[in-house]
Write a protein that holds these residues in place. Sequence first.
Motif, PDB file in Angstrom:
ATOM      1  N   TYR A  12      32.068  -6.812  31.799  1.00 16.76           N
ATOM      2  CA  TYR A  12      32.632  -6.998  33.127  1.00 16.76           C
ATOM      3  C   TYR A  12      31.611  -7.539  34.112  1.00 16.76           C
ATOM      4  CZ  TYR A  12      30.311  -2.590  34.362  1.00 16.76           C
ATOM      5  OH  TYR A  12      29.371  -1.618  34.591  1.00 16.76           O
ATOM      6  N   ALA A  13      32.131  -8.129  35.191  1.00 16.81           N
ATOM      7  CA  ALA A  13      31.326  -8.534  36.343  1.00 16.81           C
ATOM      8  C   ALA A  13      31.999  -7.978  37.586  1.00 16.81           C
ATOM      9  CB  ALA A  13      31.219 -10.051  36.431  1.00 16.81           C
ATOM     10  N   MET A  14      31.204  -7.290  38.425  1.00 17.89           N
ATOM     11  CA  MET A  14      31.717  -6.687  39.646  1.00 17.89           C
ATOM     12  C   MET A  14      30.868  -7.127  40.831  1.00 17.89           C
ATOM     13  SD  MET A  14      32.263  -2.775  38.324  1.00 17.89           S
ATOM     14  CE  MET A  14      33.336  -2.384  36.928  1.00 17.89           C
ATOM     15  N   LYS A  15      31.501  -7.145  42.004  1.00 21.59           N
ATOM     16  CA  LYS A  15      30.784  -7.515  43.226  1.00 21.59           C
ATOM     17  C   LYS A  15      30.780  -6.331  44.179  1.00 21.59           C
ATOM     18  CE  LYS A  15      31.567 -11.560  45.130  1.00 21.59           C
ATOM     19  NZ  LYS A  15      32.233 -12.631  45.922  1.00 21.59           N
ATOM     20  N   PHE A  16      29.609  -6.051  44.784  1.00 22.74           N
ATOM     21  CA  PHE A  16      29.452  -4.946  45.724  1.00 22.74           C
ATOM     22  C   PHE A  16      28.828  -5.445  47.026  1.00 22.74           C
ATOM     23  CE2 PHE A  16      29.314  -3.120  41.503  1.00 22.74           C
ATOM     24  CZ  PHE A  16      30.121  -2.001  41.608  1.00 22.74           C
ATOM     25  N   ALA A  17      29.229  -4.815  48.125  1.00 21.84           N
ATOM     26  CA  ALA A  17      28.623  -5.101  49.424  1.00 21.84           C
ATOM     27  C   ALA A  17      27.425  -4.173  49.625  1.00 21.84           C
ATOM     28  CB  ALA A  17      29.630  -4.898  50.547  1.00 21.84           C
ATOM     29  N   LEU A  18      26.302  -4.708  50.123  1.00 20.93           N
ATOM     30  CA  LEU A  18      25.091  -3.929  50.361  1.00 20.93           C
ATOM     31  C   LEU A  18      24.898  -3.710  51.851  1.00 20.93           C
ATOM     32  CD1 LEU A  18      22.692  -5.650  47.794  1.00 20.93           C
ATOM     33  CD2 LEU A  18      24.224  -3.703  47.446  1.00 20.93           C
ATOM     34  N   GLU A  19      24.047  -2.736  52.191  1.00 21.00           N
ATOM     35  CA  GLU A  19      23.815  -2.412  53.590  1.00 21.00           C
ATOM     36  C   GLU A  19      23.120  -3.546  54.338  1.00 21.00           C
ATOM     37  OE1 GLU A  19      21.673   1.229  53.529  1.00 21.00           O
ATOM     38  OE2 GLU A  19      23.481   2.480  53.483  1.00 21.00           O
ATOM     39  N   THR A  20      22.455  -4.417  53.606  1.00 21.47           N
ATOM     40  CA  THR A  20      21.742  -5.522  54.241  1.00 21.47           C
ATOM     41  C   THR A  20      22.691  -6.607  54.741  1.00 21.47           C
ATOM     42  OG1 THR A  20      21.478  -6.553  52.068  1.00 21.47           O
ATOM     43  CG2 THR A  20      19.691  -5.133  52.832  1.00 21.47           C
ATOM     44  N   GLY A  21      23.995  -6.426  54.514  1.00 21.16           N
ATOM     45  CA  GLY A  21      24.968  -7.433  54.908  1.00 21.16           C
ATOM     46  C   GLY A  21      25.184  -8.487  53.852  1.00 21.16           C
ATOM     47  N   GLU A  79      25.809  -9.410  49.463  1.00 22.98           N
ATOM     48  CA  GLU A  79      26.583  -8.937  48.320  1.00 22.98           C
ATOM     49  C   GLU A  79      25.766  -9.091  47.042  1.00 22.98           C
ATOM     50  OE1 GLU A  79      31.178  -9.754  49.652  1.00 22.98           O
ATOM     51  OE2 GLU A  79      30.050 -11.411  48.761  1.00 22.98           O
ATOM     52  N   ALA A  80      26.129  -8.289  46.054  1.00 29.95           N
ATOM     53  CA  ALA A  80      25.433  -8.333  44.769  1.00 29.95           C
ATOM     54  C   ALA A  80      26.453  -8.264  43.645  1.00 29.95           C
ATOM     55  CB  ALA A  80      24.445  -7.179  44.656  1.00 29.95           C
ATOM     56  N   VAL A  81      26.091  -8.840  42.496  1.00 27.88           N
ATOM     57  CA  VAL A  81      26.967  -8.873  41.333  1.00 27.88           C
ATOM     58  C   VAL A  81      26.345  -8.036  40.226  1.00 27.88           C
ATOM     59  CG1 VAL A  81      28.076 -10.322  39.592  1.00 27.88           C
ATOM     60  CG2 VAL A  81      27.823 -11.157  41.936  1.00 27.88           C
ATOM     61  N   LYS A  82      27.149  -7.165  39.634  1.00 27.76           N
ATOM     62  CA  LYS A  82      26.687  -6.349  38.510  1.00 27.76           C
ATOM     63  C   LYS A  82      27.400  -6.772  37.244  1.00 27.76           C
ATOM     64  CE  LYS A  82      26.526  -1.765  36.480  1.00 27.76           C
ATOM     65  NZ  LYS A  82      25.339  -2.169  35.691  1.00 27.76           N
ATOM     66  N   LEU A 129      32.884   2.030  49.970  1.00 29.59           N
ATOM     67  CA  LEU A 129      32.042   0.856  49.743  1.00 29.59           C
ATOM     68  C   LEU A 129      32.902  -0.322  49.277  1.00 29.59           C
ATOM     69  CD1 LEU A 129      29.067  -0.236  49.467  1.00 29.59           C
ATOM     70  CD2 LEU A 129      29.262   0.339  47.040  1.00 29.59           C
ATOM     71  N   PRO A 130      32.853  -1.469  49.956  1.00 30.77           N
ATOM     72  CA  PRO A 130      33.625  -2.644  49.502  1.00 30.77           C
ATOM     73  C   PRO A 130      33.156  -3.091  48.120  1.00 30.77           C
ATOM     74  CG  PRO A 130      32.905  -2.917  51.777  1.00 30.77           C
ATOM     75  CD  PRO A 130      32.166  -1.716  51.238  1.00 30.77           C
ATOM     76  N   ARG A 131      34.091  -3.259  47.196  1.00 31.59           N
ATOM     77  CA  ARG A 131      33.741  -3.621  45.830  1.00 31.59           C
ATOM     78  C   ARG A 131      34.928  -4.333  45.189  1.00 31.59           C
ATOM     79  NH1 ARG A 131      34.683   1.681  46.586  1.00 31.59           N
ATOM     80  NH2 ARG A 131      35.987   2.859  45.126  1.00 31.59           N
ATOM     81  N   GLU A 132      34.646  -5.101  44.140  1.00 35.55           N
ATOM     82  CA  GLU A 132      35.695  -5.930  43.532  1.00 35.55           C
ATOM     83  C   GLU A 132      35.348  -6.198  42.072  1.00 35.55           C
ATOM     84  OE1 GLU A 132      37.475 -10.493  43.999  1.00 35.55           O
ATOM     85  OE2 GLU A 132      35.898  -9.748  45.346  1.00 35.55           O
ATOM     86  N   LYS A 191      20.466   1.785  38.280  1.00 39.07           N
ATOM     87  CA  LYS A 191      19.044   1.625  38.552  1.00 39.07           C
ATOM     88  C   LYS A 191      18.584   0.167  38.522  1.00 39.07           C
ATOM     89  CE  LYS A 191      17.883   6.181  36.658  1.00 39.07           C
ATOM     90  NZ  LYS A 191      17.071   6.929  35.646  1.00 39.07           N
ATOM     91  N   SER A 192      19.369  -0.688  37.911  1.00 40.91           N
ATOM     92  CA  SER A 192      18.927  -2.082  37.776  1.00 40.91           C
ATOM     93  C   SER A 192      20.130  -2.972  37.469  1.00 40.91           C
ATOM     94  CB  SER A 192      17.892  -2.191  36.646  1.00 40.91           C
ATOM     95  OG  SER A 192      18.456  -1.787  35.412  1.00 40.91           O
ATOM     96  N   GLU A 193      19.830  -4.222  37.117  1.00 41.70           N
ATOM     97  CA  GLU A 193      20.828  -5.177  36.612  1.00 41.70           C
ATOM     98  C   GLU A 193      21.861  -5.567  37.657  1.00 41.70           C
ATOM     99  OE1 GLU A 193      22.254  -3.003  33.285  1.00 41.70           O
ATOM    100  OE2 GLU A 193      20.535  -3.453  32.024  1.00 41.70           O
ATOM    101  N   LEU A 194      21.410  -5.682  38.906  1.00 46.92           N
ATOM    102  CA  LEU A 194      22.220  -6.276  39.961  1.00 46.92           C
ATOM    103  C   LEU A 194      21.599  -7.609  40.344  1.00 46.92           C
ATOM    104  CD1 LEU A 194      23.812  -3.582  40.348  1.00 46.92           C
ATOM    105  CD2 LEU A 194      23.741  -4.056  42.785  1.00 46.92           C
ATOM    106  N   TYR A 195      22.457  -8.605  40.610  1.00 47.50           N
ATOM    107  CA  TYR A 195      21.983  -9.963  40.893  1.00 47.50           C
ATOM    108  C   TYR A 195      22.528 -10.425  42.248  1.00 47.50           C
ATOM    109  CZ  TYR A 195      21.179  -9.629  35.882  1.00 47.50           C
ATOM    110  OH  TYR A 195      20.770  -9.211  34.637  1.00 47.50           O
ATOM    111  N   ARG A 196      21.786 -11.332  42.869  1.00 51.14           N
ATOM    112  CA  ARG A 196      22.202 -11.881  44.145  1.00 51.14           C
ATOM    113  C   ARG A 196      23.555 -12.583  43.997  1.00 51.14           C
ATOM    114  NH1 ARG A 196      19.245  -9.142  47.771  1.00 51.14           N
ATOM    115  NH2 ARG A 196      17.004  -9.276  47.317  1.00 51.14           N
TER     116      ARG A 196
END
Length: 333
Positions: free
Chosen positions: A204-213, A215-218, A239-242, A287-292
């Motif tokens: 799977y690939a998921m998108k999350f919103a971060l506090e820095t404004g 988004e990141a993809v896992k 938390l906004p996520r998709e 702990k890891s494996e999140l991408y811009r």
Amino acid sequence: MTQTNKTVLQIRGENHIVQPGQIHKRWSDAAESKGYRVVARVRDKNSLALECKTCGGLHVSRYYVLLNFQPGCPHCIEARWRETAKDAGVEFLRRDPKHRHYAFYRAECGHEIRRQFTFIERMARAEVEARCEICHHAREQEEAIQKGWELIGRDPKGDAQCRIYRHAEGCGTEARIFRNNMQTGRFTCPGCGENWSTGPSYLYAMKFALETGTEAVKVGFSRNPESRLKYQLHRNPDLPRELLLKVPMRSGRHAQRVEKRLHKWLATEFPDDLVPPEEFTDLLKVKSELYRAGLEATILRQMHRLQRKERRAAERSRIRSRSRSKRMRRARP
């Protein structure tokens, strides 16, 4: 004042014969001071029919209760129960005849529920919410069906977190499983041994919103990506996520191998697009494996390539299976 006529008063749905005898002045004075009027002696020599000055309703009270305490008007009390129930979003139906602290209500779903008066008061203050047992059971059954199981009943050991399920779409084994594990699919059937490593899975690939404004993809793998997105990964339910994409894989072990190869390729080709842990550890349980987010198109392109590859592999497997079946049929005497 002496009551002599033999009449009948209907009080709260019951007929009461008016009893002869004097209505003493101290009774009338006590009733007047406490918001009532003595109408008659009823039922027996010790009982009085009192009329509430507030609502006009009649109820029966012992004379010594009137003299020594403040009788509560059941009509006014029930009116308050109805008003409290309305504020709580339910409808008061009737008191529980077996327990004076409970009553029956109609919930918003239309089903009947039994709750304490104090619980409904807390609902009216928005401190708690009522759970309909019928709707809750239906949700638990649907959760099991989605995983190929059937809900049998509650845990015979009395654990409120456990249920008894039957592997309906498998070996038919009945097992004691924690409900949250059934929701997330994180358990193994004790009968056929199907678990995450041998059963079907997804990349799977998921998108999350971060506090820095940003988004990141896992990228990851799971038997149930929707459940993983909804229950497991976040620390804040708001938390906004998709879920961007999920690719069916033949087994959990195979999905794990493919995921590791994809992460290795992404880390080698795009090392600067890895999100440092300090940007998401307060938001996600990873702990890891999140991408811009700028790498989203590349990740999805690679996953679509893997999806086509998996489809071709599944088709070849079906062709080999049909060919093997034909050879076996020809080899039969």
